[in-house]
Write a protein that holds these residues in place. Structure first.
Motif, PDB file in Angstrom:
ATOM      1  N   PRO A  32       0.827  -1.062  -0.060  1.00  0.00           N
ATOM      2  CA  PRO A  32       0.003  -0.130  -0.034  1.00  0.00           C
ATOM      3  C   PRO A  32       0.811   1.097  -0.012  1.00  0.00           C
ATOM      4  O   PRO A  32       1.798   1.247   0.499  1.00  0.00           O
ATOM      5  N   TYR A  33       0.468   2.699  -0.723  1.00  0.00           N
ATOM      6  CA  TYR A  33       0.899   3.046  -0.650  1.00  0.00           C
ATOM      7  C   TYR A  33       0.414   4.399   0.727  1.00  0.00           C
ATOM      8  O   TYR A  33      -0.729   4.672   0.956  1.00  0.00           O
ATOM      9  N   TYR A  34       1.270   4.964   1.615  1.00  0.00           N
ATOM     10  CA  TYR A  34      -0.389   5.815   2.619  1.00  0.00           C
ATOM     11  C   TYR A  34       0.454   7.359   2.085  1.00  0.00           C
ATOM     12  O   TYR A  34       1.888   7.770   1.632  1.00  0.00           O
ATOM     13  N   LEU A  35      -0.684   7.525   2.660  1.00  0.00           N
ATOM     14  CA  LEU A  35      -1.052   9.498   2.039  1.00  0.00           C
ATOM     15  C   LEU A  35      -1.291   9.854   3.896  1.00  0.00           C
ATOM     16  O   LEU A  35      -2.241   9.553   4.304  1.00  0.00           O
ATOM     17  N   VAL A  36      -0.779  10.769   3.999  1.00  0.00           N
ATOM     18  CA  VAL A  36      -0.701  12.001   5.063  1.00  0.00           C
ATOM     19  C   VAL A  36      -1.297  12.847   4.864  1.00  0.00           C
ATOM     20  O   VAL A  36      -0.866  13.850   4.295  1.00  0.00           O
ATOM     21  N   THR A  37      -2.809  13.379   5.627  1.00  0.00           N
ATOM     22  CA  THR A  37      -3.381  14.610   5.071  1.00  0.00           C
ATOM     23  C   THR A  37      -4.412  14.989   6.233  1.00  0.00           C
ATOM     24  O   THR A  37      -4.004  14.085   7.072  1.00  0.00           O
ATOM     25  N   GLN A  38      -4.819  16.164   7.014  1.00  0.00           N
ATOM     26  CA  GLN A  38      -5.298  16.924   7.079  1.00  0.00           C
ATOM     27  C   GLN A  38      -6.578  16.177   7.414  1.00  0.00           C
ATOM     28  O   GLN A  38      -7.194  16.430   8.566  1.00  0.00           O
ATOM     29  N   THR A  39      -7.390  16.295   6.120  1.00  0.00           N
ATOM     30  CA  THR A  39      -9.017  16.512   6.307  1.00  0.00           C
ATOM     31  C   THR A  39      -9.560  15.318   6.045  1.00  0.00           C
ATOM     32  O   THR A  39      -8.990  14.697   5.036  1.00  0.00           O
ATOM     33  N   GLU A  40     -10.629  14.963   5.899  1.00  0.00           N
ATOM     34  CA  GLU A  40     -11.818  13.392   5.017  1.00  0.00           C
ATOM     35  C   GLU A  40     -11.783  14.127   3.304  1.00  0.00           C
ATOM     36  O   GLU A  40     -11.759  13.196   2.596  1.00  0.00           O
ATOM     37  N   GLY A  41     -11.621  15.363   3.240  1.00  0.00           N
ATOM     38  CA  GLY A  41     -12.041  16.069   2.571  1.00  0.00           C
ATOM     39  C   GLY A  41     -11.246  16.096   1.717  1.00  0.00           C
ATOM     40  O   GLY A  41     -11.302  16.157   0.172  1.00  0.00           O
ATOM     41  N   LEU A  63      -3.813   8.559   6.028  1.00  0.00           N
ATOM     42  CA  LEU A  63      -3.042   8.653   7.343  1.00  0.00           C
ATOM     43  C   LEU A  63      -3.701  10.278   8.102  1.00  0.00           C
ATOM     44  O   LEU A  63      -3.600  11.198   7.723  1.00  0.00           O
ATOM     45  N   LYS A  64      -3.356  10.488   8.535  1.00  0.00           N
ATOM     46  CA  LYS A  64      -3.623  11.209   9.866  1.00  0.00           C
ATOM     47  C   LYS A  64      -2.763  12.057   9.932  1.00  0.00           C
ATOM     48  O   LYS A  64      -1.760  11.126  10.462  1.00  0.00           O
ATOM     49  N   PRO A  65      -1.679  13.362  10.426  1.00  0.00           N
ATOM     50  CA  PRO A  65      -0.697  13.398  10.801  1.00  0.00           C
ATOM     51  C   PRO A  65      -0.049  12.503  12.168  1.00  0.00           C
ATOM     52  O   PRO A  65       1.370  11.614  12.560  1.00  0.00           O
ATOM     53  N   ASN A  66      -1.370  12.462  13.177  1.00  0.00           N
ATOM     54  CA  ASN A  66      -1.386  11.958  14.721  1.00  0.00           C
ATOM     55  C   ASN A  66      -1.547  10.110  13.953  1.00  0.00           C
ATOM     56  O   ASN A  66      -0.433   9.812  15.267  1.00  0.00           O
ATOM     57  N   ASP A  67      -1.533   9.353  13.037  1.00  0.00           N
ATOM     58  CA  ASP A  67      -1.584   7.972  13.248  1.00  0.00           C
ATOM     59  C   ASP A  67      -0.861   8.657  12.543  1.00  0.00           C
ATOM     60  O   ASP A  67       0.120   7.132  12.481  1.00  0.00           O
ATOM     61  N   LEU A  68       0.125   8.899  11.811  1.00  0.00           N
ATOM     62  CA  LEU A  68       1.645   8.600  11.304  1.00  0.00           C
ATOM     63  C   LEU A  68       2.496   8.908  12.647  1.00  0.00           C
ATOM     64  O   LEU A  68       3.244   8.007  12.795  1.00  0.00           O
ATOM     65  N   VAL A  69       2.966   9.330  13.089  1.00  0.00           N
ATOM     66  CA  VAL A  69       3.293   9.614  14.467  1.00  0.00           C
ATOM     67  C   VAL A  69       3.215   8.483  15.420  1.00  0.00           C
ATOM     68  O   VAL A  69       3.562   7.843  15.962  1.00  0.00           O
TER      69      VAL A  69
END
Length: 199
Positions: A32-41, A63-69
Motif C-alpha cells: 500500500p501507499y501511505y498518504l498523510v493528509t489533514q482532513t477527510e475532504g 493517515l492523519k499526522p497523529n496516525d503517522l506519529v
C-alpha cells in the motif's frame, strides 16, 4: 523510504506531480501507499485526482499526522496506548467539570455553567470541548508546559491552575493512559538517537 518535496500554489498541479511520481515507482501492487493528509475532504479529493490521472485509485491508505506519529512510535517499540479521541477527551473533561470537587475548588470557573439556566449543560459541554482542543494544542506548541503538568500534584494547585487540574485529573481517571503527544515525541526523539533503531 524517501522524502520528495514538490512545491506549487496549485493543488491540481501538486496532484499531477504526485501521480507522475507514482507511475515511475516500481513497487508491488500489493504494497500500500501511505498518504498523510489533514482532513477527510482532502482524502476524497485526492482519491478523485488519482483515479482521474491514473485511471484507478486502489491500495492507498490515508493517515492523519497523529496516525503517522503513532505508527512511528509503535514501530520504534513504544508501548501501545489506547487512542483517546478529542470527542472522548471532551466527555472526560465534561465529567470532571461536573464533579463536586472541581465546582467547589474552582468556583470562578464553575459559576459559568452551574447556574439554574436551561443551557447550563450546553455551556459545560462547550467549555469541555474548548479545553480538550487547548490540551491538544498545548501538547504540540507548549510541550514544556505539559511536561511540568505531568510532574505536578493536585494538592499544590491554586485557583488559577484549573486547566492543570483538569489535565492531571483526566490522567488519573484514565490511569495515566492518555496518549500524551509530549511523551510520544520524547520517546521517538530518544529512540531515533539509538543506533540499533536507526535501521
Amino acid at each position: 523510504m524517501a522524502l520528495r518535496l514538490q512545491v506549487s500554489n496549485s493543488l491540481a498541479i501538486l496532484a499531477k506531480y504526485f501521480c507522475v511520481d507514482l507511475q515511475t515507482q516500481s513497487t508491488s501492487v500489493f504494497k500500500p501507499y501511505y498518504l498523510v493528509t489533514q482532513t477527510e475532504g482532502m482524502n476524497n479529493w485526492l482519491r478523485l485526482q488519482l483515479a482521474e490521472n491514473l485511471g484507478i485509485a486502489a491500495n492507498y491508505k490515508f493517515l492523519k499526522p497523529n496516525d503517522l506519529v503513532n505508527q512511528i512510535y509503535a514501530a520504534l517499540g513504544g508501548e501501545f496506548m489506547q487512542s483517546l479521541s478529542a470527542e472522548n477527551q471532551t466527555w472526560l473533561i465534561f465529567k470532571i467539570l461536573g464533579e463536586r470537587e472541581f465546582i467547589k475548588r474552582f468556583k470562578e470557573i464553575s459559576i459559568y455553567y452551574t447556574s439554574e439556566a436551561p443551557d447550563k449543560d450546553l455551556k459545560r459541554l462547550a467549555l469541555a470541548e474548548k479545553v480538550a482542543d487547548l490540551f491538544d494544542q498545548y501538547q504540540i506548541y507548549r510541550p514544556k508546559l505539559i511536561e511540568e503538568w505531568n510532574l505536578a500534584n493536585l494538592n499544590d494547585l491554586n485557583k488559577e491552575n484549573w486547566q492543570q487540574y483538569l489535565w492531571i485529573k483526566a490522567n488519573q481517571l484514565t490511569d495515566h493512559k492518555i496518549p500524551d503527544k509530549t511523551r510520544i515525541g520524547n520517546y521517538i526523539t530518544t529512540a531515533l538517537k539509538d543506533p540499533a533503531k536507526q535501521q
